[in-house]
Design an enzyme around this catalytic site. Structure first.
Site, PDB file in Angstrom:
ATOM      1  N   GLY A 171       0.840  -1.198   0.000  1.00  0.00           N
ATOM      2  CA  GLY A 171       0.000   0.000   0.000  1.00  0.00           C
ATOM      3  C   GLY A 171       0.870   1.241   0.000  1.00  0.00           C
ATOM      4  O   GLY A 171       2.041   1.217  -0.391  1.00  0.00           O
ATOM      5  N   GLY A 172       0.306   2.326   0.513  1.00  0.00           N
ATOM      6  CA  GLY A 172       1.041   3.584   0.560  1.00  0.00           C
ATOM      7  C   GLY A 172       2.327   3.483   1.358  1.00  0.00           C
ATOM      8  O   GLY A 172       3.231   4.316   1.206  1.00  0.00           O
ATOM      9  N   GLY A 406      24.625  11.988 -29.110  1.00  0.00           N
ATOM     10  CA  GLY A 406      24.144  12.612 -27.874  1.00  0.00           C
ATOM     11  C   GLY A 406      24.701  11.907 -26.658  1.00  0.00           C
ATOM     12  O   GLY A 406      24.989  12.526 -25.630  1.00  0.00           O
ATOM     13  N   ALA A 407      24.876  10.599 -26.791  1.00  0.00           N
ATOM     14  CA  ALA A 407      25.385   9.824 -25.655  1.00  0.00           C
ATOM     15  C   ALA A 407      26.785  10.295 -25.269  1.00  0.00           C
ATOM     16  O   ALA A 407      27.166  10.250 -24.104  1.00  0.00           O
ATOM     17  CB  ALA A 407      25.376   8.342 -25.988  1.00  0.00           C
TER      18      ALA A 407
END
Ligand code: HXC
Length: 519
Positions: A171-172, A406-407
């Protein structure tokens, strides 16, 4: 009551608290192969160093018959102690008390140690083993979680926050570990999910086991939520202790330097021959890492996730650093979404805690294709770019082989404030690889040649011309983008020299409330 009676009364109460939810529940915990909350703390901390807070805290709820289920500690053991003589704050959830479920008072106990850890500037370690919000306490329990989350957020980047998950975390409740720096899971008994199998089945119809939904395999390999998967709790605890040997106590301290008995000028001849002559042939970058760091000791983070990039901690001449390395042995070391996210978070952690970043580059580029584009490689790749560009810690980058497109810019390049950038003679630094470049530059000519043999000959000739120009480090070195071309076997010594020179580096970013990293 006499003084002796008083003391005996105290000792009895302590004994009662130490029994948690009682013998039967402790037995059941052991039967599952789990240690108790107290045993875990004993294993984690230096012997005899634990000072407990709030042992006599109990909840004050009366709904749903809770008044009959009162236990000292209220289900979480908290306090401080030392690891290798350095102060840490801890909380350890006690599943034997109402399933380790979180009540208002329980949350207050955790908040107390978190607050003090922050004031003192010491790491906080949380051991999770809990059924989540104490259902009988309703919104008070939810509020308790939110109090913890808020503190996790305030402590982020100030003190190291470490979570171990040795049982349920559902859960949370998963969001507190998620807000911390590192999550450790044990292979047995641990799981994390926002929604469990039963609710999943009801809402989506998907039939799935607890393990398949949120076990250590899922979070170690698929989601990347967990940073370390340990064989068992004991190994998990040893790994936490190991991790701390690389980290400062807080963001204002330098990482702990230890004595180094590994010669700093150790030459590794094998590195001169490690790059295969065929540029498309992989090799294992781990061999490089293990051969250059002190005593071949390297603590990998997210070892089984996005294996095309390696992240982890090591030391050079006793100085802790973070290492980021493309792995040619997995997907050719390409940068994809997962690799970008993994490395970006790691670089940011290092920057927050004053750990220099050593980057080993062999990257053919970003992974092309619709799957990556649709899932947002633009935004996720930008995270890594951002992380490197924002980081002010010393940055040493070694380009071993490919550094394309870009790498190239992303992986700790000079223009992203790389401090010292070296390359091996085998480095290839260019906009793209020869095959792609020739297709773009000479495509029309290539396709006009009808004879297959002639076409291949032409392609080879053009590729060779391109390689001569760009598939080496000297073009980049001629612009000063590369500070020096180094002999591979000297890499350890050159990195150590670089780190020594950069030890007093000061760099800043413009004043701002916070950056807006592409999330
Ligand atoms: C109150 C709880 C509890 C809870 C367990 N117990 N979880 N009591 N609140 N959340 C109690 C059980 O009633 C039981 O009491 C004892 O703890 C041990 O639990 P068992 O079920 O016997 O253990 P086991 O079979 O090992 O199963 C463990 C479990 C299961 C899978 C965790 O207990 C379970 O499903 N619990 C509920 C999980 C859950 O849905 N929690 C809420 C998640 S949502 P007795 O007296 O019989 O021994 C959430 C929101 C957080 O947490 C939001 C934050 C923003």
């Amino acid at each position: 009551m006499t003084i002796e009676d008083n003391i005996q009364h105290l000792l009895d109460k302590r004994e009662e608290a130490k029994m948690g939810g009682g013998e039967k529940r402790i037995e059941s915990q052991h039967k599952k192969g789990k240690f108790t909350a107290r045993e875990r703390i004993d294993m984690l901390l230096d012997e005899g160093s634990f000072e407990e807070f709030d042992m006599f805290v109990t909840h004050h709820s009366t709904d749903f018959g809770l008044e009959k289920q009162k236990f000292f500690t209220d289900g979480v053991i908290t306090g401080h102690g030392t690891i290798d003589g350095r102060v840490v704050y801890v909380f350890s959830q006690d599943f034997t008390i109402i399933g380790g479920s979180l009540s208002e008072t329980y949350a207050r106990k955790i908040c107390k140690v978190m607050d003090q850890a922050l004031k003192v500037g010491a790491p906080i370690i949380g051991i999770n083993d809990s059924g989540g919000a104490r259902i009988q306490e309703g919104v008070k329990s939810l509020a308790g979680y939110a109090e913890i989350f808020q503190r996790n957020i305030m402590a982020s980047g100030v003190i190291p926050q470490i979570s171990a998950v040795f049982g349920p975390c559902a859960g949370g409740a998963v969001y507190s570990p998620a807000l911390t720096d590192f999550i450790f899971m044990s292979k047995e008994n641990s799981y994390m999910f926002v929604t469990g199998p039963k609710v999943t089945k009801t809402v989506t119809g998907e039939d799935i086991t607890t393990d398949d939904l949120g076990g250590p395999d899922v979070h170690g390999k698929k989601s990347g939520v967990a940073h370390f998967i340990a064989e068992d709790e004991e190994e998990g605890i040893l790994l936490i202790r190991k991790l701390l040997t690389f980290l400062p106590q807080n963001n204002l301290e330098e990482p702990p330097i230890t004595e180094c008995n590994d010669p700093i000028d150790r030459k590794e001849d094998l590195l001169n021959d490690i790059i295969p002559s065929n540029p498309n042939q992989p090799y294992n970058i781990s061999d490089v890492i293990y051969s250059i760091v002190d005593n071949s000791e390297f603590l990998q983070v997210q070892r089984h996730y996005a294996k095309n990039i390696i992240t982890g901690f090591a030391k050079f001449n006793g100085m802790p650093v973070g290492i980021v390395a493309n792995q040619p042995d997995f997907l050719a070391g390409v940068l994809d979404i997962n690799a970008s996210r993994k490395a970006a978070r790691f670089v940011r952690f290092c920057d927050a805690f004053n750990l220099p970043v050593v980057t080993l580059v062999d990257v053919p580029g970003f992974l092309p294709g619709s799957a990556q584009e649709y899932a947002g490689i633009i935004i996720h790749g930008a995270k890594l770019l951002f992380a490197y560009g924002e980081a002010t810690v010393p940055k040493v980058t070694i380009t071993l082989r490919k550094s394309y497109g870009g790498a190239h810019d992303v992986m700790g390049s000079k223009q992203l404030r790389g401090d010292i950038n070296y390359a091996w003679p085998s480095a290839e630094i260019a906009v793209m690889g020869p095959a792609g470049a020739i297709e773009v530059l000479n495509g029309k000519e290539i396709h006009a040649i009808e004879n297959d043999v002639e076409r291949k000959k032409f392609i080879t000739q053009k590729e060779n011309e391109y390689r001569d120009k760009f598939a080496n480090p000297y073009e980049a070195a001629s612009y000063g983008y590369i500070d020096d071309v180094i002999e591979p076997r000297n890499t350890r010594f050159r990195i150590i020299r670089a780190l020594q020179a950069l030890a007093t580096k000061k760099d800043t970013n413009p004043p701002k409330k916070h950056s807006n990293i592409p999330l």
